[in-house]
Design a protein around this motif. Structure first.
Motif, PDB file in Angstrom:
ATOM      1  N   VAL A  11       0.863  -1.172   0.000  1.00  0.00           N
ATOM      2  CA  VAL A  11       0.000   0.000   0.000  1.00  0.00           C
ATOM      3  C   VAL A  11       0.899   1.220   0.000  1.00  0.00           C
ATOM      4  O   VAL A  11       1.781   1.353   0.850  1.00  0.00           O
ATOM      5  CB  VAL A  11      -0.942   0.021   1.223  1.00  0.00           C
ATOM      6  N   ASN A  12       0.680   2.107  -0.967  1.00  0.00           N
ATOM      7  CA  ASN A  12       1.479   3.314  -1.098  1.00  0.00           C
ATOM      8  C   ASN A  12       0.729   4.476  -0.443  1.00  0.00           C
ATOM      9  O   ASN A  12      -0.246   4.976  -1.000  1.00  0.00           O
ATOM     10  CB  ASN A  12       1.753   3.604  -2.572  1.00  0.00           C
ATOM     11  N   PHE A  13       1.194   4.887   0.714  1.00  0.00           N
ATOM     12  CA  PHE A  13       0.539   5.964   1.454  1.00  0.00           C
ATOM     13  C   PHE A  13       0.987   7.344   0.984  1.00  0.00           C
ATOM     14  O   PHE A  13       0.443   8.342   1.425  1.00  0.00           O
ATOM     15  CB  PHE A  13       0.816   5.810   2.951  1.00  0.00           C
ATOM     16  N   SER A  14       1.948   7.389   0.091  1.00  0.00           N
ATOM     17  CA  SER A  14       2.402   8.680  -0.427  1.00  0.00           C
ATOM     18  C   SER A  14       1.657   9.063  -1.702  1.00  0.00           C
ATOM     19  O   SER A  14       1.908  10.128  -2.268  1.00  0.00           O
ATOM     20  CB  SER A  14       3.911   8.651  -0.686  1.00  0.00           C
ATOM     21  N   ASN A  15       0.736   8.224  -2.133  1.00  0.00           N
ATOM     22  CA  ASN A  15       0.010   8.511  -3.365  1.00  0.00           C
ATOM     23  C   ASN A  15      -1.430   8.002  -3.291  1.00  0.00           C
ATOM     24  O   ASN A  15      -1.845   7.168  -4.086  1.00  0.00           O
ATOM     25  CB  ASN A  15       0.735   7.877  -4.560  1.00  0.00           C
ATOM     26  N   LEU A  16      -2.184   8.521  -2.335  1.00  0.00           N
ATOM     27  CA  LEU A  16      -3.601   8.161  -2.235  1.00  0.00           C
ATOM     28  C   LEU A  16      -4.391   9.063  -3.176  1.00  0.00           C
ATOM     29  O   LEU A  16      -4.270  10.283  -3.122  1.00  0.00           O
ATOM     30  CB  LEU A  16      -4.126   8.366  -0.817  1.00  0.00           C
ATOM     31  N   ILE A  17      -5.181   8.468  -4.031  1.00  0.00           N
ATOM     32  CA  ILE A  17      -6.009   9.229  -4.960  1.00  0.00           C
ATOM     33  C   ILE A  17      -7.443   9.212  -4.438  1.00  0.00           C
ATOM     34  O   ILE A  17      -8.047   8.150  -4.288  1.00  0.00           O
ATOM     35  CB  ILE A  17      -5.966   8.639  -6.384  1.00  0.00           C
TER      36      ILE A  17
END
Length: 95
Positions: A11-17
């Motif tokens: 899960v990429n928390f630096s790129n939530l859309i």
């Protein structure tokens, strides 16, 4: 017989859309705030390590243990994020 490995995802928390009410997509980087919040509030050594990984890398491998811990953090009433961000985080953790 081969062991069946459970697939995990990152899960990429630096790129939530997040899509706003007008349909416009907004990008949120919550990695530093999320990592710092967990770091300052957890009593669990495993989650402390997760917090450091999220803070430094922006993403984390989502094992069942990590998923459970993060879901508890996000569902805590004291979690300092807007409801729309909480909703997206929970969707990412479930997906």
């Amino acid at each position: 017989m081969k062991k069946t490995e459970k697939k995990t995802k990152e899960v990429n928390f630096s790129n939530l859309i997040i899509t706003d009410l007008d349909g416009k997509e907004l990008k949120f980087d919550v990695s530093k705030t999320l990592g710092n919040h967990i770091y300052q509030t957890t009593g669990d050594l495993g989650m402390l390590e997760v917090a450091q990984t999220i803070y430094k890398k922006g993403e984390v491998e989502l094992t069942e243990q990590v998923k459970t811990g993060l879901t508890e953090v996000v569902n805590n009433p004291q979690f300092p994020f807007l409801a729309v961000v909480k909703k997206k985080l929970l969707e990412e953790l479930e997906g």
